[in-house]
Enzyme design. Structure first.
Site, short mmCIF file in Angstrom:
data_model
loop_
_atom_site.label_atom_id
_atom_site.label_comp_id
_atom_site.label_asym_id
_atom_site.label_seq_id
_atom_site.Cartn_x
_atom_site.Cartn_y
_atom_site.Cartn_z
N LEU A 274 -0.97 5.93 15.53
CA LEU A 274 0.06 6.75 14.88
C LEU A 274 0.05 6.46 13.39
CD1 LEU A 274 3.02 6.09 17.39
CD2 LEU A 274 1.25 7.86 17.52
N GLY A 275 -0.46 7.40 12.62
CA GLY A 275 -0.49 7.23 11.16
C GLY A 275 -1.91 7.02 10.65
N LEU A 276 -2.23 7.71 9.57
CA LEU A 276 -3.57 7.58 8.99
C LEU A 276 -3.42 7.43 7.47
CD1 LEU A 276 -6.50 7.46 9.91
CD2 LEU A 276 -6.65 9.95 9.70
N LYS B 2 10.55 -9.77 6.76
CA LYS B 2 9.46 -10.64 7.21
C LYS B 2 9.97 -12.03 7.62
CE LYS B 2 5.99 -8.21 4.46
NZ LYS B 2 5.38 -8.11 3.10
N GLU C 288 5.65 0.06 -6.14
CA GLU C 288 5.94 1.45 -5.80
C GLU C 288 6.77 2.11 -6.89
OE1 GLU C 288 5.35 2.74 -2.54
OE2 GLU C 288 4.67 0.90 -1.58
N THR D 28 -6.13 4.16 8.01
CA THR D 28 -7.50 4.44 7.58
C THR D 28 -8.35 3.17 7.65
OG1 THR D 28 -6.69 6.19 6.13
CG2 THR D 28 -8.91 5.34 5.68
#
Lengths: 445, 445
Positions: free
Chosen positions: B24-26, B218, B203, B31
């Site tokens: 789920l997700g690229l 985390k 970001e 990738t």
């Protein structure tokens, strides 16, 4: 993969109280292991299911730091590895024999093995793992390298999705302690060694540590896991730290390096056709992650694709740290036994059968540091340069300083060069009239 | 343990070509994961048995760096988690929803899950692990903390034989990059942040990193594994680095410290009754193992008994490093599936059901660094000292230097003090006529 499976399991599980251990050896590591297993509160709950069933020792009369029930401690080690009640043999006696024979007997009897014995594994690994694969049992060795640092399991599991390019470690605490003290105190090797022996950081016979043999055992094991094949210990080039002088440590510092005993397994070429496995004192740039690993600590730097660099750092020896590694292997086996698995787990088993081809040291391509004592002649640097040039050795830096008894001191750092070519150049340089001696030759990472 | 077991296994193994993944997700991590799995030469051979069966994306028209067969890529993510052919769901889409719902659906459908989603796990971990235990599937999350660094698996396995005393990490690369540059260049926070955004290290909306929220996710996950219980994310005290000034970095350096954003989970008392979990900028002694972790690197220091200190260091982010962690989890699941195990492995499953009691920050006992701007009065240090004394705050060092616009600058480092007491002292100090302001208050490790 199958989505539908039916299992009919008949096991004698219901009556069993737990997993039974036979521990061989009750020295430092054995004692630490027993202490950990006797004091399980606050640790993984699975440890409670372990029973210390037998402990084999050399002498029953020696005073011990742990209490064990009557009948548990025995001098009959062979009876332990032949006892059908025992599930796991924990070999923490060290040495080559009878450790090797006891491990092989245990395997033949279908017992899993946990060992901290780098010397036996690096020499008899092929024989031991072949036997283990035939018997369908696991041989676990987290404690053999890096004391308590989890590095064997990450190499076998997490990191194995990478193409490993290199493993570089400070894997011997004694030599790192000595080099660190030589560096911070400006002391001589022999003085620090004597003091380290007095303080218990070095053995009375320090050969295995000081001459790099212990580190060679360990890098052979790491290389085998990282590069997926068996290693012939004779192929591991090994040079210790006896020749490292405070003069070299001081020159190295001026050039931006510290000197560390590194154990290195590295692909030399990008096509991975040449693997070099070696132990030697090394000039390490002060900014390198291994440069700041001091004292008795160990660290192992793994480089791979796509992960880049990861490093594992921690205590490389000691009862507690090593017991942590031994018990983590025991825990792993207990967890595996609990799953009643009918097939062996490919991430726990040893999967190597081929031997790795190791490049001889003469084919190594590396930078070198060399220190020359020369007679005070104006042309001496020119002569050195000419001779180096003849063998394709180009110099990154040349420092001429100091005089000792009418002799000038010249320190060079080369660019990357094939070791064989460098040695040929040195052999010719030694014959020059202007050269008094070459007290130090060290590799640079 | 049973020595005799009979297994009758009926499986559909023979026909199966391998383990089928639904990814789920690229994006970056997806990738990287596909690239690793499509290029298996030189990696663990088990990776060859994995089939990328479906990849779910938001847009089919977006250009991709990987080639996938027709029919593999789809925008119907729900169909993937409901596809009975798929064995493992790899959730690398990030975000809270629909990630949470898709994970829960996959679990309900008996699929194992690999996720890199620290935000979802730290918030919905209880729900997700409860569902996974009920369904008898594993949820693996190595990539959620520390990028490629193997730290989740060591905490769950190797290190779990220890009593963990503390976990201290630099777990956010963006803030460590900014603090490192502020330190080496003497630059201001806002300038470095702007440059980091330009270079892609931060970001456009840097809130999650800069304000410590990512680090809080985390450390909640690490604390849960190390201290064996669930963590309520709201209990994690969180303070970011916006208030860290170059002035404080420079004072810290003079006092022998560097400033790092640390994520800390630590037993405060030796009876382990008080666990503190927190994220805040911290003065770290220059000799501390975490002090030299610079740039985008991450490091996690684990302290326990009997192991002492071990540290894991490596790239905390990036496509390759994170893909390494994701694929190591996939490998682990494939290995487990290969063993046809009828029972779940207690070292892979999540075993926590209780919530951990977290000590409120006011009960924290720590050293503090504080910087005061004071009017130039001769008695001001005396007044500070009196006020601190009243609340049981004793001072380790006091530095009075510099003048800014007629104001003197006083920097103090305290001994260990209960945070609530220290705050009370500060509240009273703020009312003193001699005090202009208190620009900085930081904790000291």
């Amino acid at each position: 993969m199958p989505r539908l499976q039916l299992f009919f399991i008949y096991s004698l599980d219901a009556k069993s109280v737990g997993v039974k251990l036979g521990i061989l050896g009750l020295g430092t590591v054995g004692t630490g292991t027993v202490q950990l297993l006797q004091d399980t509160a606050g640790r993984h709950p699975l440890l409670k299911e372990i029973e210390i069933y037998r402990v084999g020792v050399r002498s029953l009369s020696k005073p011990r730091q742990v209490e064990l029930s009557t009948g548990v401690v025995t001098t009959d080690l062979e009876a332990i590895v032949n006892d059908p009640e025992i599930d796991i043999i924990v070999e923490v006696m060290g040495g080559l024999e009878p450790a090797r024979t006891l491990i092989l007997t245990a395997i033949k009897n279908g017992k899993h093995v946990v060992t901290a014995n780098k010397a036996a594994i690096s020499r008899f690994g092929a024989e031991i793992f072949t036997a283990a694969n035939q018997a369908g049992v696991y041989v676990m060795l987290e404690a053999a390298v890096g004391g308590g640092i989890p590095v064997i399991q990450p190499l076998k599991q997490s990191l194995s999705v990478n193409r490993i390019h290199g493993i570089t470690g400070i894997v011997n605490g004694t030599t790192n302690y000595i080099l660190t003290r030589m560096q911070t105190e400006g002391s001589d090797f022999n003085d620090v060694l004597a003091d380290a022996q007095r303080l218990g950081y070095a053995e009375a016979d320090p050969t295995a540590d000081i001459d790099g043999l212990d580190a060679a055992d360990k890098i052979a094991i790491l290389a085998s896991l990282g590069f997926d094949g068996r290693i012939n210990l004779q192929d591991v080039y090994c040079e210790g730290i006896r020749q490292v002088s405070k003069t070299d440590i001081s020159y190295a510092a001026k050039l931006g390096f510290v000197i560390k005993l590194l154990a290195i397994a590295k692909h030399q070429t990008s096509d991975h056709s040449q693997l070099s496995v070696r132990v030697h004192p090394t000039l390490v740039p002060q900014t390198h992650p291994l440069a700041s690993i001091n004292g008795v600590y160990n660290a192992i730097l793994v480089e791979g694709e796509p992960i880049g660099q990861v490093m594992f750092f921690g205590p490389g020896a000691g009862a507690g740290a090593t017991a942590s590694a031994v018990c983590s292997d025991i825990l792993n086996l207990v967890a595996t036994l609990k799953t009643n698995t009918p097939k062996s787990n490919p991430l726990l088993a040893c999967r190597h059968e081929n031997y790795l081809q190791i490049t001889p040291i003469s084919e190594l391509v590396t930078r070198f540091y060399a220190r020359f004592l020369t007679k005070d002649q104006p042309s001496v640097i020119g002569k050195l340069g000419t001779c180096f040039g003849k063998y394709g050795v180009s110099l990154e830096s040349v420092v001429q300083t100091g005089f000792q008894a009418q002799l000038a001191e010249i320190v060079v750092v080369t660019h990357d060069v094939r070791e064989g070519d460098f040695r040929q150049a040195l052999a010719e340089i030694e014959t020059l009239e202007a050269i008094d001696s070459i007290p130090s030759i060290l590799r640079v990472i």
